[in-house]
Design a protein around this motif. Structure first.
Motif, PDB file in Angstrom:
ATOM      1  N   ILE A   1     -92.486   4.615 -52.032  1.00 36.60           N
ATOM      2  CA  ILE A   1     -91.224   3.658 -51.666  1.00 36.60           C
ATOM      3  C   ILE A   1     -90.853   3.162 -53.025  1.00 36.60           C
ATOM      4  O   ILE A   1     -91.229   2.303 -53.606  1.00 36.60           O
TER       5      ILE A   1
ATOM      6  N   THR B   1     -87.442   6.665 -50.342  1.00 32.99           N
ATOM      7  CA  THR B   1     -88.774   7.152 -49.858  1.00 32.99           C
ATOM      8  C   THR B   1     -88.935   8.698 -49.548  1.00 32.99           C
ATOM      9  O   THR B   1     -88.072   9.258 -49.258  1.00 32.99           O
TER      10      THR B   1
ATOM     11  N   ASP C   1     -98.414   8.032 -46.296  1.00 36.18           N
ATOM     12  CA  ASP C   1     -97.200   7.541 -46.040  1.00 36.18           C
ATOM     13  C   ASP C   1     -97.657   6.173 -45.237  1.00 36.18           C
ATOM     14  O   ASP C   1     -96.869   5.032 -45.433  1.00 36.18           O
TER      15      ASP C   1
ATOM     16  N   ARG D   1     -96.504   2.227 -46.723  1.00 38.25           N
ATOM     17  CA  ARG D   1     -95.858   1.323 -46.073  1.00 38.25           C
ATOM     18  C   ARG D   1     -96.493  -0.055 -45.798  1.00 38.25           C
ATOM     19  O   ARG D   1     -95.918  -1.115 -45.922  1.00 38.25           O
TER      20      ARG D   1
END
Length: 262
Positions: free
Chosen positions: A32, A42, A161, A165
């Motif tokens: 990101i 992203t 991922d 995050r």
């Protein structure tokens, strides 16, 4: 508390064939990218692990059991060489953040670049290791950190991922939790989350409080580079021929030249 950015900051996470920076390869990379204008980028890339010549590297079953990525999942994916230019453009000129990233993700990323002959210059980048902040404050893992700071369960742990995050969310929550302790600028967070002042990413060489280069391994551990390298070039040769990361060998050569070619 919102992060104060002076240049782009990339949160990223790697899934790999193993945990040996000098030998293992990236199979998934998620990032990101936070830009100073408030925009975000992203992306998640699956990567077929391969030698510099392009020969596919098997993903050990033990590693696949952790992140769920098997040889068949990346059989048709690009190699790191194929995406190196794209990633170089993305990461250049940015500060970096991750969970255990100072010790593992950043060194392995740099190593993959060096394997394909690409130099990612991070000499002016700052590194925020959210794990180090967490360990200094609470002493736990990413799953526990996510639950502790964000009050949620990280159900997809070991997905690049999801981990990327979660790491971003944890840092933002840390800024709120320790508003009176943590700075909200990248330079301050990088300094706070650093465990050692490494010269190479593997930490074979570090700087002391006066900025002097110190050997941090082997028979000369704790000795100044300037005192050892001119007197024992054989030690330097042993490093260059040994099973050290390419980045460590690169830094060794730079330090050797610094103290012998005058």
């Amino acid at each position: 508390m919102k992060l104060n950015l002076t240049r782009p900051l990339i949160f990223f996470d790697l899934e790999t064939t193993g945990v040996d920076v000098s030998r293992d390869h990236i199979v998934e990379l998620s990032y990101i990218k936070l830009c100073t204008d408030g925009s975000e980028e992203t992306k998640t890339l699956r990567i077929r692990p391969a030698t510099p010549s392009g020969q596919t590297v098997h993903i050990p079953e033990a590693s696949s059991a952790v992140h769920g990525i098997y040889d068949n999942d990346v059989a048709d994916c690009p190699t790191f060489r194929d995406v190196a230019y794209e990633l170089h453009q993305i990461f250049s000129g940015c500060d970096l953040a991750g969970f255990n990233s100072n010790k593992f993700d950043i060194p392995l990323l740099v190593e993959e670049f060096l394997r394909v002959g690409v130099s990612l210059d991070l000499s002016n980048s700052r590194f925020i290791d959210v794990q180090n902040i967490f360990h200094k404050m609470e002493q736990r893992t990413l799953v526990a950190a996510y639950r502790f700071y964000c009050h949620k369960d990280l159900t997809a742990a070991h997905s690049a991922d999801a981990d990327t995050r979660a790491t971003r969310e944890v840092l933002e929550a840390q800024l709120d939790t320790y508003a009176d302790t943590l700075p909200n600028d990248v330079a301050g967070l990088a300094e706070f989350s650093a465990m050692n002042h490494n010269i190479d990413f593997a930490g074979r060489y570090i700087r002391d409080e006066q900025g002097r280069e110190v050997i941090n391994f082997g028979k000369y551990k704790g000795r100044f580079v300037k005192d050892v390298f001119p007197r024992d070039p054989g030690f330097v040769g042993w490093i260059q021929q040994g099973d050290f990361t390419l980045n460590t060998k690169q830094v060794t050569e730079q330090l050797f030249r610094k103290y012998t070619q005058r």
